[in-house]
Design a protein around this motif. Structure first.
Motif: not given
Ligand SMILES: Nc1ncnc2c1ncn2[C@@H]1O[C@H](COP(=O)(O)OP(=O)(O)OP(=O)(O)O)[C@@H](O)[C@H]1O
Ligand SMILES: [Mg+2]
Lengths: 228, 302
Positions: B270-293
């Motif tokens: 519980g202590q690390i998951f929020p950070y991990m999830a936020a970073t991972a989502m941002l990472l996924g979003l970023g890769i997806g967005f920039f590569a496709s854009f």
């Protein structure tokens, strides 16, 4: 109003598609452009759509100078023109209704507006009963009607039709022409490129004849005078 | 943008994915692998850091001074040590205090016995400084420095296990950086390919859209949506895996290596998951967005 003044177009290949062409088309006119293959008719349309730029000369549509138009304004400008092609260019994976609605969706129209205007437009082109059909289930004439409905749904001031009846038999061709005339009578400027002598002779409209990139004749109520 | 337009673009994005499902799945799988590794390294590094921090704040270096030095002299040396940049905090224990705590510990209930030494502190030479370092990996150098100071008799310090952990963390960091970098490049390449295929499917449609007067944003939207969905899926899948794996691995390690349980305090998920999830989502979003854009931008240059 469309004012084409001293426009020339030379493609990168060195092909001189248009040479010093000047044409003025008033609001609400119905104009045929004829001329043998390669005389530059489609090139003229491409210039009007700002798909390519003229090598020299000036084009003004509804007081907008296309040469000075910033790129980001081009989509807005194109919404004021409707285009129809010989090969219909419908979306094969969508039915009649969606093909027409498409033109509104992609410019961000509201669902309410789409629900109001698409059925009305389909009624006008006589396809109300077939709104659920897919393009390949329609005849050529019907497909062209869908294309015309799509071109008109955003209420353009000018309709450009590049050989709209080129793939149709003469009966269907005449029906499409009647539809275009109707649209013209409601106030839209209509410019039609055609190779059909029958149609030009029958309609008795203004006829502009092109040859090797030049306008060689421009007659009010003309006939099909040039030899093909 | 209208809500209806948003839904339209979303739907078209999904259609893009379904039309070319194998490419899309391959892209999702690569991003998933990339982000899964990221999450794994992230958990390891955060935990190691946590352990090191624990060690740093509980295990310090203790310095004893030559017998015969007065408290003032010792404190003078202490203030010189205190000026070193490695020092996080230090505590002085006078000989008297050392004796007091010694008494409490060993003469409990037998205070009379201890009283016998009252006038003659047997631990007279045991005044000391306990020093905590900011960065435990510097411990070895620091001990050398202390040992060479005038007046220092002895330096007590725990083995450099913690320092080893820190360099372990650095190695892990570099290793994971390289692997993640390679996987990232592969992901971008695959998404880019997927978008290229989708764009080929929509060539004529895009042409029509242009004639109709759709903006470039509108033409790009389905592809960018496609990229973002692929990226987010690529983040969600490894996160779900991590969510279940993390507890299991910790349970496993704690059970297997019970000896370590004193030092190794794992962080709860519980202590690390929020950070991990936020970073991972941002990472996924970023890769997806920039590569496709950037891929679709290249296509739309007319
Ligand atoms: N993209 C292009 N690049 C180079 N040359 C071109 C291009 N498009 C057209 N041309 C040339 O420009 C000339 C005019 O072509 P255009 O398509 O305007 O003719 P058209 O009058 O529409 O003919 P058709 O009746 O066969 O449709 C032709 O010689 C053609 O080869
Ligand atoms: Mg042509």
């Amino acid at each position: 109003m469309i004012e084409i003044s001293n426009v020339s177009k030379t493609y990168e290949t060195g092909n001189k598609a248009l040479r010093n062409v000047s044409i003025t088309i008033e609001d609400g006119e119905f104009v045929f452009i004829i001329g043998r293959s390669g005389s530059g008719k489609t090139t003229l349309f491409k210039l009007l759509l700002k798909e390519t730029e003229p090598t020299s000369g000036k084009i003004v549509v509804n007081d907008m100078n296309l040469g000075k138009m910033p790129r980001r304004y081009v989509p807005k400008y194109r919404r004021r023109l409707g285009v129809v092609f010989q090969d219909f260019r419908l979306l094969k994976d969508r039915n009649v209704y969606e093909n027409v609605a498409f033109a509104q969706r992609v410019i961000g129209a509201s669902t309410r507006r789409i629900r109001e205007s698409v059925p009305a437009m389909l009624q006008m082109v006589g396809l109300s009963a077939k709104y659920k059909m897919f393009p390949q289930q329609l005849s050529g004439g019907e497909q062209q009607r869908v294309a015309i409905a799509r071109a008109l749904i955003n209420r353009p001031e000018v309709l450009l039709a590049d050989e709209p009846t080129g793939n149709l038999d003469s009966h269907n061709a005449i029906e499409i022409m009647k539809l275009l005339e109707e649209i013209n009578q409601m106030g839209t400027t209509v410019v039609v490129v055609t190779h059909s002598q029958e149609i030009v002779d029958r309609m008795q409209k203004r006829v502009i004849v092109m040859e090797r990139g030049c306008v060689v004749s421009d007659e009010k109520k003309g006939g099909y005078t040039h030899e093909d | 943008m209208r809500i209806s337009t948003f839904w339209y673009c979303l739907k078209q994005g999904f259609i893009n994915i379904c039309r070319n499902i194998w490419f899309s799945l391959a892209s999702v799988a690569t991003i998933s692998a990339c982000i899964f590794l990221f999450c794994m390294f992230f958990s390891i590094m955060v935990n190691v850091q946590h352990v090191v921090k624990n060690v740093e704040t509980t295990v310090g270096v203790t310095v004893f001074f030559d017998e015969g030095l007065s408290e003032e002299q010792i404190r003078a040396i202490g203030s010189v040590i205190g000026q070193r940049s490695e020092v996080s905090s230090m505590e002085f224990t006078s000989a008297q205090e050392a004796w007091d705590s010694f008494q409490q510990e060993y003469f409990e209930g037998m205070e009379d016995l201890a009283d016998g030494f009252a006038e003659d502190n047997p631990l007279a030479g045991s005044a000391s400084y306990q020093i905590f370092l900011k960065d435990i990996s510097k411990q070895d150098e620091f001990v050398v420095y202390l040992e060479n100071l005038d007046g220092v008799r002895r330096v007590n310090y725990s083995s450099s296990a913690a320092a080893g952990l820190t360099s372990f963390n650095t190695v892990i960091g570099i290793l994971s950086g390289v692997i993640i970098g390679v996987l990232l490049a592969v992901s971008v390449f695959l998404i880019s390919n997927t978008i290229n295929v989708a764009a080929a499917f929509r060539r004529s449609e895009n042409q029509i859209m242009r004639y109709i007067g759709a903006t470039n944003y509108m033409i790009r939207a389905p592809f960018v949506v496609e990229g973002i969905i692929i990226g987010l899926l690529g983040a969600v899948i490894p996160l779900i895996c991590m969510f279940f794996l993390y507890r299991q691995s910790i349970g496993y390690i704690e059970e297997r290596f019970q000896i370590l349980s004193g030092i190794f305090q794992f962080l709860p998920l519980g202590q690390i998951f929020p950070y991990m999830a936020a970073t991972a989502m941002l990472l996924g979003l970023g890769i997806g967005f920039f590569a496709s854009f950037f891929t679709i931008r290249k296509h739309l240059k007319v």
